[in-house]
Enzyme design. Structure first.
Site, mmCIF file in Angstrom:
data_model
loop_
_atom_site.group_PDB
_atom_site.id
_atom_site.type_symbol
_atom_site.label_atom_id
_atom_site.label_comp_id
_atom_site.label_asym_id
_atom_site.label_seq_id
_atom_site.Cartn_x
_atom_site.Cartn_y
_atom_site.Cartn_z
ATOM 1 N N HIS A 65 -1.356 11.565 -28.142
ATOM 2 C CA HIS A 65 -1.357 10.049 -27.309
ATOM 3 C C HIS A 65 -2.429 9.366 -28.289
ATOM 4 O O HIS A 65 -2.749 7.831 -28.376
ATOM 5 C CB HIS A 65 -2.402 10.456 -25.665
ATOM 6 C CG HIS A 65 -1.385 10.397 -24.549
ATOM 7 N ND1 HIS A 65 -2.047 10.728 -23.864
ATOM 8 C CD2 HIS A 65 0.082 10.306 -24.362
ATOM 9 C CE1 HIS A 65 -1.321 11.471 -22.740
ATOM 10 N NE2 HIS A 65 0.277 10.825 -22.884
ATOM 11 N N ASN B 255 -1.685 19.248 -19.979
ATOM 12 C CA ASN B 255 -1.466 18.675 -21.086
ATOM 13 C C ASN B 255 -1.788 19.174 -22.727
ATOM 14 O O ASN B 255 -2.279 18.558 -23.450
ATOM 15 C CB ASN B 255 -2.621 17.884 -20.432
ATOM 16 C CG ASN B 255 -2.866 16.817 -19.185
ATOM 17 O OD1 ASN B 255 -2.153 16.094 -19.604
ATOM 18 N ND2 ASN B 255 -4.135 16.792 -18.652
ATOM 19 N N ARG C 14 -3.631 22.594 -12.967
ATOM 20 C CA ARG C 14 -2.313 21.499 -13.602
ATOM 21 C C ARG C 14 -3.080 21.064 -15.197
ATOM 22 O O ARG C 14 -2.092 20.324 -16.242
ATOM 23 C CB ARG C 14 -2.318 20.153 -12.547
ATOM 24 C CG ARG C 14 -0.986 19.385 -13.336
ATOM 25 C CD ARG C 14 -1.452 18.223 -11.633
ATOM 26 N NE ARG C 14 -0.868 17.006 -12.413
ATOM 27 C CZ ARG C 14 0.422 16.269 -11.656
ATOM 28 N NH1 ARG C 14 0.232 16.492 -10.123
ATOM 29 N NH2 ARG C 14 1.672 15.382 -12.006
ATOM 30 N N ARG D 61 1.020 -1.548 -0.018
ATOM 31 C CA ARG D 61 0.385 0.335 -0.067
ATOM 32 C C ARG D 61 0.898 1.389 0.438
ATOM 33 O O ARG D 61 0.259 2.772 0.484
ATOM 34 C CB ARG D 61 -1.220 -0.190 0.843
ATOM 35 C CG ARG D 61 -1.946 -1.267 1.219
ATOM 36 C CD ARG D 61 -3.244 -0.860 1.879
ATOM 37 N NE ARG D 61 -3.848 -2.006 2.033
ATOM 38 C CZ ARG D 61 -4.420 -3.316 3.127
ATOM 39 N NH1 ARG D 61 -3.288 -3.101 4.062
ATOM 40 N NH2 ARG D 61 -5.037 -4.208 3.018
ATOM 41 N N LYS E 196 6.636 23.889 -13.568
ATOM 42 C CA LYS E 196 5.491 22.237 -13.278
ATOM 43 C C LYS E 196 5.509 21.971 -11.667
ATOM 44 O O LYS E 196 4.450 21.657 -11.199
ATOM 45 C CB LYS E 196 6.479 20.852 -14.242
ATOM 46 C CG LYS E 196 5.647 19.513 -13.928
ATOM 47 C CD LYS E 196 5.862 18.031 -14.156
ATOM 48 C CE LYS E 196 4.309 17.408 -14.046
ATOM 49 N NZ LYS E 196 4.928 16.328 -15.202
ATOM 50 N N HIS F 242 7.470 9.591 -27.194
ATOM 51 C CA HIS F 242 6.559 10.822 -26.564
ATOM 52 C C HIS F 242 6.600 12.339 -26.535
ATOM 53 O O HIS F 242 5.189 13.167 -27.235
ATOM 54 C CB HIS F 242 6.450 10.419 -24.869
ATOM 55 C CG HIS F 242 5.561 11.342 -24.803
ATOM 56 N ND1 HIS F 242 4.112 10.878 -24.781
ATOM 57 C CD2 HIS F 242 5.716 12.202 -23.908
ATOM 58 C CE1 HIS F 242 3.647 12.604 -24.260
ATOM 59 N NE2 HIS F 242 4.431 13.060 -23.738
ATOM 60 N N LYS G 93 2.592 11.600 -11.309
ATOM 61 C CA LYS G 93 1.490 10.662 -12.391
ATOM 62 C C LYS G 93 2.998 9.660 -12.227
ATOM 63 O O LYS G 93 3.728 9.372 -12.835
ATOM 64 C CB LYS G 93 1.810 11.563 -13.301
ATOM 65 C CG LYS G 93 0.166 12.409 -13.403
ATOM 66 C CD LYS G 93 0.023 13.124 -15.312
ATOM 67 C CE LYS G 93 -1.369 14.145 -14.133
ATOM 68 N NZ LYS G 93 -1.568 13.987 -16.178
ATOM 69 N N GLU H 74 -5.005 17.514 -10.784
ATOM 70 C CA GLU H 74 -5.257 17.824 -12.045
ATOM 71 C C GLU H 74 -6.613 18.005 -12.068
ATOM 72 O O GLU H 74 -7.335 17.467 -12.759
ATOM 73 C CB GLU H 74 -4.363 16.998 -12.470
ATOM 74 C CG GLU H 74 -5.086 16.908 -14.278
ATOM 75 C CD GLU H 74 -4.408 15.904 -15.538
ATOM 76 O OE1 GLU H 74 -3.457 16.382 -16.126
ATOM 77 O OE2 GLU H 74 -4.711 15.060 -14.816
ATOM 78 N N GLU I 41 8.722 18.208 -25.085
ATOM 79 C CA GLU I 41 8.200 18.227 -24.166
ATOM 80 C C GLU I 41 8.560 20.216 -23.007
ATOM 81 O O GLU I 41 7.728 20.864 -23.186
ATOM 82 C CB GLU I 41 8.906 17.596 -23.036
ATOM 83 C CG GLU I 41 7.501 16.228 -23.422
ATOM 84 C CD GLU I 41 6.392 16.461 -22.430
ATOM 85 O OE1 GLU I 41 5.588 17.525 -22.037
ATOM 86 O OE2 GLU I 41 5.283 15.270 -22.649
ATOM 87 N N HIS J 292 -0.911 17.006 -25.991
ATOM 88 C CA HIS J 292 -1.538 15.519 -25.306
ATOM 89 C C HIS J 292 -2.543 14.407 -25.979
ATOM 90 O O HIS J 292 -2.432 13.784 -26.323
ATOM 91 C CB HIS J 292 -1.207 15.137 -23.801
ATOM 92 C CG HIS J 292 0.531 14.991 -23.246
ATOM 93 N ND1 HIS J 292 1.228 16.981 -23.661
ATOM 94 C CD2 HIS J 292 0.836 14.620 -22.747
ATOM 95 C CE1 HIS J 292 2.141 16.760 -22.924
ATOM 96 N NE2 HIS J 292 2.320 15.641 -22.404
#
Length: 389
Positions: free
Chosen positions: A248, A241, A237, A117, A223, A261, A139, A233, A181, A244
């Protein structure tokens, strides 16, 4: 508030990420040795097998190798890492040191969040993409057949160590991926960031160490500020993206790992600017040409057509549109886009008509034919006799 401080060595900087709990990103030559000094006997190193030796080794009783790149972000890899931790009888005192690129950090962070956990994760990013983006913000994710990063949690690392010496031998495509990026971050960051990237483009392409350290620091500061305001997010935030939703979709249609990416993000940024113009969101008409010129200077695709040509991919508009429906930001299977108003100002949840999305994804030749057809229809309408004339 995000703070940048210098360590005892002139080139070592520390940037604080003010989330709960807060942590530091250590940037500069010597950062990896600093991580090595932190290693305890009970810690485990999770290492991307594609990372060459050379900067500094993290010696641990247990080292787990990961497949390089996006191959790592699968259920089977996650399960094998968790099983290895259990086989070694790792307990809650164990910390997971993740060494590698963005995919390794995504997978390693998720494994650390799930095992018992939650155990601590510390990141040693070895690619420019991971340094400017994936290592900060918490993330974690793996991919599904239906889409990218659909399974994951947000869980912050305990520390990040970014050493630019890893970047000297980085393969060209991976290096350009990080620049993609960074280009996205500059548009989000505003005029000063964008202008600095324009000034430093040649030095960055030449992999000048001082320029790279400054670029990583600027991206991390940006960031960190955004993540501190919105760790989960739910609002600001989402700006991160930018590009993206398109990127994606490109990765999904091309096959994960085919297009790096950040290179997909560069093409996605160009598409986001086109869509912003088509929807009337864009207020700075000069921004698209400026970003195209900067992309070219950084060796990045300045359009989807350039990406298609470089990788020999069709990337059919309808296939891309279908992939976008599985994007995490979609609402009722309809994509929502982050679109630029101008550098430093974005609209975060724009719904765009399907025909506009298909139009910006169409090859330029088809876009030209469509524009000519629309012009012909408009001329016919203007020349047609009006009722009652």
């Amino acid at each position: 508030m995000t703070q940048r401080t210098r360590g005892t060595r002139a080139k070592l900087q520390r940037i604080r990420v003010d989330v709960e709990p807060a942590y530091e990103v250590c940037i500069g030559v010597g950062a990896h040795e600093r991580a090595a000094r932190e290693l305890r006997p009970t810690d485990v190193v999770l290492r991307d097998s594609g990372v060459p030796a050379g900067v500094a080794e993290l010696h641990a009783a247990t080292t787990i190798a990961l497949a390089p790149g996006e191959e790592a972000k699968e259920w089977s890899t996650l399960a094998s890492v968790l099983a290895a931790l259990a086989d070694e009888a790792c307990d809650r005192s164990t910390r997971l040191f993740v060494v590698g690129g963005g995919a390794a950090l995504d997978l390693g962070g998720l494994a650390a969040a799930l095992y018992l956990r939650g155990v601590e994760a510390l990141y040693c990013p070895t690619t420019l993409l991971a340094m400017v983006d994936a290592s900060v913000g918490g993330k974690t994710a793996i991919n599904l057949e239906q889409g990218k990063n659909l399974v994951g949690v947000i869980r912050q690392p305990s520390a990040v160590y970014a050493d630019p010496r890893w970047l000297a031998s980085l393969p060209e495509a991976e290096f350009r991926s990080g620049l993609g990026e960074a280009l996205k971050s500059a548009v989000i960051g505003g005029e000063r960031f964008l202008a600095q990237l324009e000034r430093d483009a040649a030095r960055l392409v030449a992999r000048d160490e001082a320029a790279l350290v400054e670029l990583v620091a600027r991206c991390v500061e940006l960031k960190a500020r955004i993540v501190a305001r919105d760790p989960h997010e739910r609002g600001p935030r989402r700006a991160l993206n930018l590009g993206h939703t398109f990127a994606h979709a490109v990765e999904h249609v091309a096959g994960y790992g085919v297009v790096p990416h950040g290179i997909a993000v560069a093409a996605g940024l160009a598409l986001a600017l086109e869509l912003a113009a088509s929807t009337g969101v864009l207020a700075d008409d000069a921004l698209p040409a400026r970003v195209r010129a900067l992309a070219a200077a950084l060796g990045l695709p300045a359009s989807l057509d350039e990406l298609r040509s470089e990788y020999g991919l069709a990337l059919a508009p309808r296939a891309l549109a279908t992939a976008m429906r599985s994007d995490k930001k979609s609402v009722l299977a309809e994509p929502r886009f982050v679109l630029p108003v101008r550098a430093g100002k974005l609209e975060l949840r724009v719904a765009a008509a399907a025909e506009l999305v298909l139009a910006v994804c169409a090859p330029a030749a088809k876009q030209g034919r469509a524009r000519r057809a629309r012009a012909r229809r408009a001329r016919r309408m203007r020349s047609s006799p009006k009722p009652g004339s």
